[in-house]
Design a protein around this motif. Structure first.
Motif, mmCIF file in Angstrom:
data_model
loop_
_atom_site.group_PDB
_atom_site.id
_atom_site.type_symbol
_atom_site.label_atom_id
_atom_site.label_comp_id
_atom_site.label_asym_id
_atom_site.label_seq_id
_atom_site.Cartn_x
_atom_site.Cartn_y
_atom_site.Cartn_z
ATOM 1 N N ARG A 328 0.704 -1.144 -0.001
ATOM 2 C CA ARG A 328 0.104 -0.053 -0.033
ATOM 3 C C ARG A 328 0.752 1.263 -0.026
ATOM 4 O O ARG A 328 0.591 2.147 -0.682
ATOM 5 C CB ARG A 328 -0.956 -0.024 1.095
ATOM 6 N N VAL A 329 1.825 1.230 0.841
ATOM 7 C CA VAL A 329 2.807 2.358 0.887
ATOM 8 C C VAL A 329 3.515 2.694 -0.518
ATOM 9 O O VAL A 329 3.593 3.587 -0.908
ATOM 10 C CB VAL A 329 3.664 2.462 2.059
ATOM 11 N N MET A 330 3.760 1.605 -0.770
ATOM 12 C CA MET A 330 4.772 1.705 -1.962
ATOM 13 C C MET A 330 3.824 2.261 -3.622
ATOM 14 O O MET A 330 4.224 2.959 -4.283
ATOM 15 C CB MET A 330 5.640 0.451 -2.509
ATOM 16 N N SER A 331 2.535 1.696 -3.338
ATOM 17 C CA SER A 331 1.682 2.178 -4.180
ATOM 18 C C SER A 331 1.289 3.519 -4.424
ATOM 19 O O SER A 331 1.123 4.150 -5.341
ATOM 20 C CB SER A 331 0.259 1.298 -4.149
ATOM 21 N N VAL A 332 1.349 4.202 -3.234
ATOM 22 C CA VAL A 332 0.960 5.418 -2.887
ATOM 23 C C VAL A 332 2.516 6.396 -3.461
ATOM 24 O O VAL A 332 2.354 7.310 -4.241
ATOM 25 C CB VAL A 332 0.749 6.154 -1.395
ATOM 26 N N TYR A 333 3.395 5.816 -3.168
ATOM 27 C CA TYR A 333 4.764 6.396 -3.519
ATOM 28 C C TYR A 333 5.009 6.299 -5.156
ATOM 29 O O TYR A 333 5.206 7.347 -5.751
ATOM 30 C CB TYR A 333 5.982 5.910 -2.880
ATOM 31 N N SER A 334 4.610 5.245 -5.500
ATOM 32 C CA SER A 334 4.732 4.986 -7.126
ATOM 33 C C SER A 334 3.442 5.776 -7.864
ATOM 34 O O SER A 334 3.927 6.104 -9.073
ATOM 35 C CB SER A 334 4.633 3.368 -7.354
ATOM 36 N N LEU A 335 2.497 5.767 -7.215
ATOM 37 C CA LEU A 335 1.461 6.801 -7.911
ATOM 38 C C LEU A 335 1.841 8.256 -8.160
ATOM 39 O O LEU A 335 1.780 8.685 -9.014
ATOM 40 C CB LEU A 335 0.283 6.627 -7.039
ATOM 41 N N ALA A 336 2.544 8.853 -6.981
ATOM 42 C CA ALA A 336 3.014 9.985 -6.887
ATOM 43 C C ALA A 336 4.264 10.133 -7.793
ATOM 44 O O ALA A 336 4.220 11.148 -8.634
ATOM 45 C CB ALA A 336 3.382 10.587 -5.545
ATOM 46 N N PHE A 337 5.046 9.193 -8.007
ATOM 47 C CA PHE A 337 6.200 9.128 -8.765
ATOM 48 C C PHE A 337 5.862 9.220 -10.279
ATOM 49 O O PHE A 337 6.439 9.826 -11.070
ATOM 50 C CB PHE A 337 7.099 7.811 -8.556
ATOM 51 N N ARG A 338 4.927 8.295 -10.485
ATOM 52 C CA ARG A 338 4.634 8.060 -11.811
ATOM 53 C C ARG A 338 3.334 9.008 -12.473
ATOM 54 O O ARG A 338 3.350 9.220 -13.673
ATOM 55 C CB ARG A 338 3.964 6.623 -12.168
ATOM 56 N N ALA A 339 2.597 9.654 -11.562
ATOM 57 C CA ALA A 339 1.650 10.652 -11.929
ATOM 58 C C ALA A 339 2.241 11.661 -12.519
ATOM 59 O O ALA A 339 1.816 12.517 -13.489
ATOM 60 C CB ALA A 339 0.766 10.809 -10.633
ATOM 61 N N GLY A 340 3.259 12.100 -12.176
ATOM 62 C CA GLY A 340 4.164 13.634 -12.792
ATOM 63 C C GLY A 340 4.605 13.137 -14.057
ATOM 64 O O GLY A 340 4.745 14.140 -14.792
ATOM 65 N N ILE A 341 4.696 11.988 -14.606
ATOM 66 C CA ILE A 341 5.332 11.660 -16.070
ATOM 67 C C ILE A 341 4.075 12.015 -16.960
ATOM 68 O O ILE A 341 4.438 12.893 -17.820
ATOM 69 C CB ILE A 341 5.533 10.245 -16.144
ATOM 70 N N PRO A 342 2.989 11.493 -16.626
ATOM 71 C CA PRO A 342 1.973 11.805 -17.845
ATOM 72 C C PRO A 342 1.691 13.275 -17.728
ATOM 73 O O PRO A 342 1.229 13.867 -18.919
ATOM 74 C CB PRO A 342 0.765 10.781 -17.746
ATOM 75 N N LEU A 343 1.420 13.702 -16.547
ATOM 76 C CA LEU A 343 0.779 15.301 -16.406
ATOM 77 C C LEU A 343 1.940 15.946 -16.908
ATOM 78 O O LEU A 343 1.484 17.055 -17.665
ATOM 79 C CB LEU A 343 0.651 15.566 -15.036
ATOM 80 N N GLY A 344 3.223 15.683 -16.712
ATOM 81 C CA GLY A 344 4.334 16.603 -17.223
ATOM 82 C C GLY A 344 4.187 16.506 -18.823
ATOM 83 O O GLY A 344 4.475 17.654 -19.536
ATOM 84 N N SER A 345 4.193 15.279 -19.315
ATOM 85 C CA SER A 345 4.307 15.041 -20.613
ATOM 86 C C SER A 345 3.117 15.996 -21.320
ATOM 87 O O SER A 345 3.268 16.380 -22.554
ATOM 88 C CB SER A 345 4.030 13.665 -21.232
ATOM 89 N N LEU A 346 1.787 15.512 -20.827
ATOM 90 C CA LEU A 346 0.552 16.323 -21.493
ATOM 91 C C LEU A 346 0.805 18.025 -21.525
ATOM 92 O O LEU A 346 0.469 18.578 -22.598
ATOM 93 C CB LEU A 346 -0.516 15.914 -20.765
ATOM 94 N N ALA A 347 1.426 18.191 -20.453
ATOM 95 C CA ALA A 347 1.597 19.882 -20.261
ATOM 96 C C ALA A 347 2.428 20.363 -21.213
ATOM 97 O O ALA A 347 2.305 21.376 -22.059
ATOM 98 C CB ALA A 347 1.864 20.345 -18.875
ATOM 99 N N LEU A 348 3.743 19.734 -21.446
ATOM 100 C CA LEU A 348 4.590 20.082 -22.398
ATOM 101 C C LEU A 348 4.018 19.825 -23.745
ATOM 102 O O LEU A 348 4.389 20.705 -24.558
ATOM 103 C CB LEU A 348 6.030 19.226 -22.210
#
Length: 393
Positions: A328-348
């Motif tokens: 559970r903890v690693m899923s929250v961390y992984s979510l935060a870590f990986r969520a930035g990738i698509p959001l940053g890509s879409l913004a760029l």
């Protein structure tokens, strides 16, 4: 497990090489490059917390096997579409979403399984070794992808990726798992809440989660938009694209080796923040560079900084999580870590047509520098955070 993951990841980068180039060739629009990356990561945003709950109440190896079957099927479907000359952009985008769906359950299972395969005192080395295989694949994958694309065509890039999943499937069948989570009838939302509560209670852990999101949001989109840079800045083709990808992957290997060599040093949180400063500076420099050799050096530095900072933060989080809460903890961390990738890509993808690749990418680097400086100055809980000795035992 290391060999199987390496072979499969090489196949993934072989496909990624062909897929990014083809999406931009088919559309001539950088927005679709960002959209492809976004759709590949969107399921991880939506479902990885659920995946973390299941990783704490199911056999993690079986979850990983199911994830590999889904991703392998998508690679072979794309191969068939190319063979039939029926492929369209929406096919690629849809399959990227399905692959992300498989990864949303496989990722938490892998993060929870890895620490059970090694003693706690060797966990940082295991994470560094995983980083090395991932980035060795980043070097070999584009190289093999470029050769396959030039000599055999894009169809074989997707076929090779599909075959590569057999390696990790076989390795998962061979390993001996020493810890299988107990089954639970606790409500999924309640289990999620327990994981989030654990993060909030541990000093510095919530800040690390936020920093992971900021890092990927602002620092991980560089390689995704390399086709735009190659075409518009250097007026090159697949070989230039391949060269820059290889330099980035080589830098990442060096970054992982540095982490493996310095894992027992004090102040890992402070080192991670200094590494992020180097990343923001390298991205900003790459954005304004018009000389290919300098760009190769800067993308090498960015690759090293990305992997060193990510490995340091991940090892710090893994070492303070209990076995029962790990999924559970690693899923929250992984979510935060990986969520930035698509959001940053879409913004760029939206900002590049408006402001140009130099301003959009350079702005990301400058923002990353600003965020990191604020952590160094204002949030000492991260800067002084390091491996707790009692947990390491």
């Amino acid at each position: 497990m290391w060999l199987g993951a390496c072979a499969s990841t090489i196949g993934t980068f072989v496909q990624q090489f062909a897929q990014s180039w083809l999406v931009y060739d088919l559309t001539k629009d950088p927005f679709y490059l960002g959209l492809d990356l976004f759709l590949g990561q969107l399921p991880i945003i939506l479902f990885s917390l659920v995946g973390g709950v299941f990783a704490d109440r199911m056999d993690r190896r079986k979850m990983l096997l199911s994830s590999q079957y889904i991703q392998m099927a998508c690679a072979f479907i794309l191969t068939a579409l190319f063979l039939a000359h029926k492929v369209q952009v929406w096919h690629i985008l849809s399959l990227s979403f399905v692959v992300g769906l498989g990864q949303s359950f496989g990722g938490p299972a892998y993060s929870a399984l890895l620490p059970t395969l090694v003693p706690a005192e060797n966990l940082s080395n295991a994470i560094a070794m995983y980083s090395i295989q991932f980035n060795l694949a980043r070097v070999l994958g584009p190289t093999l992808g470029g050769l396959a694309y030039a000599t055999l065509g894009p169809t074989w890039c997707f076929a090779l990726n599909g075959v590569s999943f057999l390696a990790v499937i076989l390795s998962l069948m061979m390993i001996q798992v020493t810890f299988v989570p107990a089954k639970s009838k606790e409500a999924i939302l309640k289990s999620m809440g327990a994981g989030i509560g654990f993060i909030r209670q541990r000093e510095g852990l919530a800040a690390l989660v936020f920093l992971a999101f900021s890092t990927t949001l602002l620092g991980f989109s560089l390689t995704g938009f390399l086709p735009v840079i190659v075409r518009t800045v250097f007026h090159g083709g697949p070989r230039t694209y391949q060269l820059l990808l290889v330099c980035s992957g080589a830098g990442s290997i060096v970054g992982a080796l540095i982490v493996a060599a310095s894992e027992r040093l004090k102040g890992q949180g402070h080192v991670a923040l200094l590494t992020l400063l180097a990343l923001g500076t390298a991205i900003s420099g790459f954005a304004v560079s018009r000389w290919l050799p300098l760009s190769c050096v800067l993308i090498f530095i960015s690759g090293a900084a990305i992997m060193a900072s990510a490995s340091l933060m991940l090892s710090l989080v893994q070492l303070i999580v209990s076995e029962q809460m790990r999924g559970r903890v690693m899923s929250v961390y992984s979510l935060a870590f990986r969520a930035g990738i698509p959001l940053g890509s879409l913004a760029l993808g939206k900002l590049i047509p408006i402001f140009g690749i130099t301003a959009a990418l350079g702005g990301s680097g400058i923002l990353l520098i600003a965020v990191t400086l604020s952590f160094l100055v204002l949030m000492r809980s991260v800067a002084t955070f390091q491996r707790p000795a009692e947990t390491a035992r």
